[in-house]
Design a protein around this motif. Structure first.
Motif, PDB file in Angstrom:
ATOM      1  N   GLN A 139       0.199   7.748   5.039  1.00 60.23           N
ATOM      2  CA  GLN A 139       0.224   6.298   4.790  1.00 60.23           C
ATOM      3  C   GLN A 139       1.661   5.814   4.635  1.00 60.23           C
ATOM      4  O   GLN A 139       2.027   4.725   5.132  1.00 60.23           O
ATOM      5  CB  GLN A 139      -0.576   5.975   3.529  1.00 60.23           C
ATOM      6  N   ASP A 140       2.494   6.610   3.962  1.00 58.30           N
ATOM      7  CA  ASP A 140       3.911   6.252   3.821  1.00 58.30           C
ATOM      8  C   ASP A 140       4.580   6.180   5.191  1.00 58.30           C
ATOM      9  O   ASP A 140       5.388   5.272   5.453  1.00 58.30           O
ATOM     10  CB  ASP A 140       4.631   7.282   2.935  1.00 58.30           C
ATOM     11  N   ASP A 141       4.251   7.167   6.033  1.00 56.85           N
ATOM     12  CA  ASP A 141       4.812   7.164   7.386  1.00 56.85           C
ATOM     13  C   ASP A 141       4.377   5.916   8.156  1.00 56.85           C
ATOM     14  O   ASP A 141       5.173   5.285   8.865  1.00 56.85           O
ATOM     15  CB  ASP A 141       4.366   8.421   8.153  1.00 56.85           C
ATOM     16  N   GLN A 142       3.118   5.561   7.996  1.00 58.04           N
ATOM     17  CA  GLN A 142       2.609   4.371   8.684  1.00 58.04           C
ATOM     18  C   GLN A 142       3.316   3.112   8.165  1.00 58.04           C
ATOM     19  O   GLN A 142       3.703   2.241   8.957  1.00 58.04           O
ATOM     20  CB  GLN A 142       1.101   4.241   8.481  1.00 58.04           C
ATOM     21  N   ASN A 143       3.495   3.046   6.849  1.00 58.10           N
ATOM     22  CA  ASN A 143       4.200   1.892   6.273  1.00 58.10           C
ATOM     23  C   ASN A 143       5.622   1.799   6.801  1.00 58.10           C
ATOM     24  O   ASN A 143       6.126   0.701   7.112  1.00 58.10           O
ATOM     25  CB  ASN A 143       4.216   1.988   4.746  1.00 58.10           C
ATOM     26  N   LEU A 144       6.281   2.963   6.913  1.00 56.84           N
ATOM     27  CA  LEU A 144       7.648   2.994   7.429  1.00 56.84           C
ATOM     28  C   LEU A 144       7.690   2.507   8.877  1.00 56.84           C
ATOM     29  O   LEU A 144       8.564   1.708   9.251  1.00 56.84           O
ATOM     30  CB  LEU A 144       8.209   4.417   7.329  1.00 56.84           C
TER      31      LEU A 144
END
Length: 246
Positions: A139-144
């Motif tokens: 999810q963090d990667d997607q947000n980034l």
């Protein structure tokens, strides 16, 4: 005849004044034309420079579009992985919820000791937490990626705004150049008209100059004839006068 020559000389003087005036106007137009040509050259250079900037911005916009497309593909792939992981976790959660009691009894019955039971229970929790950590990281990667996409979209918008501004500048410069081109055409037409008028005046001046010379020669000729006649008359009178006294 003297009166005719005076009139011819006066006409010559007036024509010469008009010729000088036309020459002055022609020189003034030539000066304006030189300035306009320099201005048009400067505008042409600015238009060329603006075209170069527009080409550069177009390249940057295309690069931004390609980067956005790549990020969208990465986001799609990552979203698919997150959904798969989420589905797997949900299945595990449902399985534990449905068979949790039996599983826990199996764990308890299968444990050699209370410590073994705690270890087994901790292992299950660790596995679940590991899955959740993977989900959080994804999810963090997607947000980034979403943030990077937003930055690129903002950059693209800025580039498109800059391109629109450059297009307006180019249109303004092109309009100015066209206006100056029209003004040059008008000045060149006026210059040609003045040159033709000057030529006619010079031809007329030449005619009066020749006429003045002819009248001058005629006057001199007449003066010579008159002088000879007068001289002859004086001679006759003198001779007559002498004979009377003899």
């Amino acid at each position: 005849m003297q009166n005719e020559k005076s009139k011819a000389d006066q006409q010559k003087k007036e024509l010469n004044s008009e010729i000088k005036e036309k020459s002055s106007e022609i020189n003034s137009i030539e000066g304006k034309l030189e300035q306009l040509v320099a201005q048009i050259e400067t505008l042409g250079q600015k238009i060329t420079s603006t075209d170069t900037e527009i080409t550069t911005v177009n390249g940057e916009i295309e690069e931004a579009n390609n980067n956005i497309k790549s990020l969208e593909e990465e986001i799609t792939i990552l979203q698919g992985k997150i959904e798969q992981r989420d589905e797997l976790l949900q299945e595990r959660a449902r399985a534990i919820q449905e068979n949790g009691t039996v599983d826990y009894l199996d764990v308890l019955l299968g444990a050699n000791s209370f410590v073994d039971f705690i270890d087994r229970f901790s292992a299950v929790n660790t596995l679940i937490e590991a899955d959740r950590q993977i989900m959080r990281e994804q999810q963090d990667d997607q947000n980034l990626l979403e943030e990077q996409k937003l930055v690129l979209e903002n950059t693209k918008k800025e580039l498109e705004d800059k391109k629109a501004e450059l297009q307006r500048l180019k249109e303004s410069l092109t309009s100015q150049k066209a206006e100056k081109d029209r003004y040059i055409d008008e000045l060149e037409a006026e210059q040609k008209k003045l040159q033709n008028e000057k030529k006619l005046l010079e031809e007329e001046y030449s005619e009066y100059l020749n006429l003045s010379k002819e009248l001058e020669m005629q006057l001199r000729k007449n003066n010579n004839v008159n002088w000879k006649n007068l001289k002859s008359k004086i001679t006759v009178q003198f001779q007559t006068h002498q004979m009377v006294h003899l």
